[in-house]
Design a protein around this motif. Structure first.
Motif, PDB file in Angstrom:
ATOM      1  N   LYS A 208      51.844  78.278  20.923  1.00  0.00           N
ATOM      2  CA  LYS A 208      51.123  79.262  19.888  1.00  0.00           C
ATOM      3  C   LYS A 208      49.597  79.050  20.791  1.00  0.00           C
ATOM      4  O   LYS A 208      48.624  79.904  20.532  1.00  0.00           O
ATOM      5  CB  LYS A 208      50.422  78.109  18.510  1.00  0.00           C
ATOM      6  CG  LYS A 208      51.671  77.819  17.625  1.00  0.00           C
ATOM      7  CD  LYS A 208      51.776  77.316  16.275  1.00  0.00           C
ATOM      8  CE  LYS A 208      51.733  75.686  16.544  1.00  0.00           C
ATOM      9  NZ  LYS A 208      52.808  74.824  17.480  1.00  0.00           N
ATOM     10  N   THR A 209      49.095  77.607  21.458  1.00  0.00           N
ATOM     11  CA  THR A 209      47.345  77.902  22.178  1.00  0.00           C
ATOM     12  C   THR A 209      48.003  79.247  22.983  1.00  0.00           C
ATOM     13  O   THR A 209      46.922  79.726  22.834  1.00  0.00           O
ATOM     14  CB  THR A 209      47.653  76.674  21.974  1.00  0.00           C
ATOM     15  OG1 THR A 209      47.185  75.547  20.708  1.00  0.00           O
ATOM     16  CG2 THR A 209      45.567  76.269  22.832  1.00  0.00           C
ATOM     17  N   THR A 210      48.486  79.536  23.536  1.00  0.00           N
ATOM     18  CA  THR A 210      48.438  79.978  25.103  1.00  0.00           C
ATOM     19  C   THR A 210      48.779  81.218  24.053  1.00  0.00           C
ATOM     20  O   THR A 210      47.900  82.340  24.969  1.00  0.00           O
ATOM     21  CB  THR A 210      49.896  79.820  25.539  1.00  0.00           C
ATOM     22  OG1 THR A 210      49.882  78.213  25.940  1.00  0.00           O
ATOM     23  CG2 THR A 210      49.538  80.606  26.904  1.00  0.00           C
ATOM     24  N   LEU A 211      49.038  81.611  23.512  1.00  0.00           N
ATOM     25  CA  LEU A 211      49.392  82.975  22.842  1.00  0.00           C
ATOM     26  C   LEU A 211      47.631  83.377  22.548  1.00  0.00           C
ATOM     27  O   LEU A 211      47.761  84.521  22.773  1.00  0.00           O
ATOM     28  CB  LEU A 211      50.603  82.512  21.197  1.00  0.00           C
ATOM     29  CG  LEU A 211      50.420  84.339  20.731  1.00  0.00           C
ATOM     30  CD1 LEU A 211      50.839  85.337  21.660  1.00  0.00           C
ATOM     31  CD2 LEU A 211      51.677  83.887  19.528  1.00  0.00           C
ATOM     32  N   ILE A 212      47.169  82.526  21.343  1.00  0.00           N
ATOM     33  CA  ILE A 212      45.961  82.869  21.173  1.00  0.00           C
ATOM     34  C   ILE A 212      44.914  83.051  22.247  1.00  0.00           C
ATOM     35  O   ILE A 212      44.080  84.098  22.195  1.00  0.00           O
ATOM     36  CB  ILE A 212      45.103  81.706  20.598  1.00  0.00           C
ATOM     37  CG1 ILE A 212      46.158  81.757  19.243  1.00  0.00           C
ATOM     38  CG2 ILE A 212      43.977  81.333  20.404  1.00  0.00           C
ATOM     39  CD1 ILE A 212      45.840  80.562  17.797  1.00  0.00           C
TER      40      ILE A 212
ATOM     41  N   ASN B 208      61.069  83.538  22.021  1.00  0.00           N
ATOM     42  CA  ASN B 208      62.159  84.196  22.282  1.00  0.00           C
ATOM     43  C   ASN B 208      60.874  86.122  21.587  1.00  0.00           C
ATOM     44  O   ASN B 208      61.184  87.473  21.630  1.00  0.00           O
ATOM     45  CB  ASN B 208      63.230  84.823  21.777  1.00  0.00           C
ATOM     46  CG  ASN B 208      63.505  84.887  20.299  1.00  0.00           C
ATOM     47  OD1 ASN B 208      62.327  84.399  19.347  1.00  0.00           O
ATOM     48  ND2 ASN B 208      64.013  85.099  19.492  1.00  0.00           N
ATOM     49  N   ASN B 209      59.795  85.762  21.022  1.00  0.00           N
ATOM     50  CA  ASN B 209      58.867  86.358  21.055  1.00  0.00           C
ATOM     51  C   ASN B 209      57.428  86.267  21.282  1.00  0.00           C
ATOM     52  O   ASN B 209      57.031  86.968  20.465  1.00  0.00           O
ATOM     53  CB  ASN B 209      58.807  87.124  19.029  1.00  0.00           C
ATOM     54  CG  ASN B 209      58.667  85.382  18.463  1.00  0.00           C
ATOM     55  OD1 ASN B 209      58.036  84.684  18.950  1.00  0.00           O
ATOM     56  ND2 ASN B 209      57.889  85.206  16.889  1.00  0.00           N
ATOM     57  N   ARG B 210      57.515  85.010  21.423  1.00  0.00           N
ATOM     58  CA  ARG B 210      56.041  85.390  22.353  1.00  0.00           C
ATOM     59  C   ARG B 210      55.454  85.953  22.853  1.00  0.00           C
ATOM     60  O   ARG B 210      54.215  86.927  22.425  1.00  0.00           O
ATOM     61  CB  ARG B 210      55.527  83.972  23.206  1.00  0.00           C
ATOM     62  CG  ARG B 210      55.873  82.300  22.319  1.00  0.00           C
ATOM     63  CD  ARG B 210      55.918  81.119  23.645  1.00  0.00           C
ATOM     64  NE  ARG B 210      56.250  81.392  24.640  1.00  0.00           N
ATOM     65  CZ  ARG B 210      57.412  80.782  24.948  1.00  0.00           C
ATOM     66  NH1 ARG B 210      56.892  79.736  24.389  1.00  0.00           N
ATOM     67  NH2 ARG B 210      57.818  80.770  25.671  1.00  0.00           N
ATOM     68  N   GLU B 211      55.877  86.977  24.038  1.00  0.00           N
ATOM     69  CA  GLU B 211      55.459  88.097  25.018  1.00  0.00           C
ATOM     70  C   GLU B 211      55.498  89.066  23.944  1.00  0.00           C
ATOM     71  O   GLU B 211      54.313  89.801  23.974  1.00  0.00           O
ATOM     72  CB  GLU B 211      56.420  88.116  25.905  1.00  0.00           C
ATOM     73  CG  GLU B 211      56.258  87.036  26.596  1.00  0.00           C
ATOM     74  CD  GLU B 211      54.984  87.048  27.739  1.00  0.00           C
ATOM     75  OE1 GLU B 211      54.065  87.843  28.331  1.00  0.00           O
ATOM     76  OE2 GLU B 211      55.195  85.356  27.697  1.00  0.00           O
TER      77      GLU B 211
ATOM     78  N   GLU C  14      51.802  92.859  20.519  1.00  0.00           N
ATOM     79  CA  GLU C  14      51.001  93.522  19.536  1.00  0.00           C
ATOM     80  C   GLU C  14      50.315  92.598  18.928  1.00  0.00           C
ATOM     81  O   GLU C  14      48.898  94.066  17.586  1.00  0.00           O
ATOM     82  CB  GLU C  14      52.605  92.866  18.382  1.00  0.00           C
ATOM     83  CG  GLU C  14      54.058  93.746  18.380  1.00  0.00           C
ATOM     84  CD  GLU C  14      55.051  93.292  18.448  1.00  0.00           C
ATOM     85  OE1 GLU C  14      54.771  92.413  16.424  1.00  0.00           O
ATOM     86  OE2 GLU C  14      56.037  93.577  17.863  1.00  0.00           O
ATOM     87  N   LEU C  15      49.678  91.176  18.610  1.00  0.00           N
ATOM     88  CA  LEU C  15      48.675  91.338  18.124  1.00  0.00           C
ATOM     89  C   LEU C  15      46.805  91.693  18.415  1.00  0.00           C
ATOM     90  O   LEU C  15      45.830  91.527  17.938  1.00  0.00           O
ATOM     91  CB  LEU C  15      48.112  89.309  18.564  1.00  0.00           C
ATOM     92  CG  LEU C  15      49.313  88.668  17.346  1.00  0.00           C
ATOM     93  CD1 LEU C  15      49.245  87.886  17.393  1.00  0.00           C
ATOM     94  CD2 LEU C  15      48.895  89.178  15.802  1.00  0.00           C
ATOM     95  N   GLN C  16      47.977  92.116  20.570  1.00  0.00           N
ATOM     96  CA  GLN C  16      45.846  92.191  21.345  1.00  0.00           C
ATOM     97  C   GLN C  16      45.776  94.016  20.831  1.00  0.00           C
ATOM     98  O   GLN C  16      45.054  94.042  19.957  1.00  0.00           O
ATOM     99  CB  GLN C  16      46.605  92.467  22.329  1.00  0.00           C
ATOM    100  CG  GLN C  16      45.914  91.203  23.435  1.00  0.00           C
ATOM    101  CD  GLN C  16      46.712  91.380  24.466  1.00  0.00           C
ATOM    102  OE1 GLN C  16      47.396  93.077  24.492  1.00  0.00           O
ATOM    103  NE2 GLN C  16      45.875  90.177  25.823  1.00  0.00           N
TER     104      GLN C  16
END
Length: 181
Positions: free
Chosen positions: A21-25, A162-165, A170-172
């Motif tokens: 989660k933190t890496t994704l943010i 399986n959905n991180r990448e 999508e968030l960007q």
């Protein structure tokens, strides 16, 4: 319509500890054209073992907020909490981002952070504001976090390997057009 085309202003990421989660943010925020404010948390490790957490603002300020060696009465599990550090650095960064009408980043809304009434107030102020919010939230059930997760104006997304990448992009894309100044 795919998730990438939906503009969402209040996004809460949840998932198991260590799911990214933190890496994704960090990845999303680092690739946005507009400024963001707020904070994320980083583990403090001592000889390979997690010993605590520090708060790092998007402006680069940092402070130890939870540690096994802190001398405070507040604690969650083995971690002693410095709630004044959370309030002076993390809460301040969140409130400044709301005032500046920037994307507000809060990592995390969890058992340690919600021990502070001032922190809980800042989370609600950000969610009640007209600015976009990107936050991580504790997956398990707590009354405060459950109330946030059940708000009709938030979108809760579970982060999994399986959905991180896909979520990064999508968030960007969803946040790129928001709040341009």
């Amino acid at each position: 319509m795919s998730e990438a085309h939906i503009v969402i202003e209040k996004i809460l990421l949840t998932g198991r500890p260590g799911c990214g989660k933190t890496t994704l943010i960090k990845r999303v925020v680092n690739n946005l054209p507009q400024r963001a404010g707020g904070f994320y948390t980083e583990e403090i490790r001592d000889r390979g073992t997690r010993a605590g957490f520090k708060i790092v603002t998007l402006d680069g300020d940092e402070v130890v907020f939870a540690h096994v060696d802190l001398k405070t009465s507040d604690h969650v599990g083995k971690y002693r909490l410095d709630l004044s550090a959370l309030e002076a650095v993390g809460v301040k960064a969140v409130r400044e981002a709301v005032q500046a009408r920037q994307l507000v980043v809060i990592d995390e809304i969890g058992p340690m952070e919600i021990r502070s009434a001032i922190s809980r107030d800042a989370v609600n102020e950000a969610l009640d504001s007209k600015v976009p919010v990107l936050a991580t939230i504790f997956a398990r059930s707590l009354p405060f976090t459950d109330a946030i997760k059940s708000r009709p104006d938030v979108t809760l997304i579970e982060v999994r390997p399986n959905n991180r990448e896909r979520l990064v992009f999508e968030l960007q894309n969803g946040l790129k057009g928001l709040n341009r100044r």
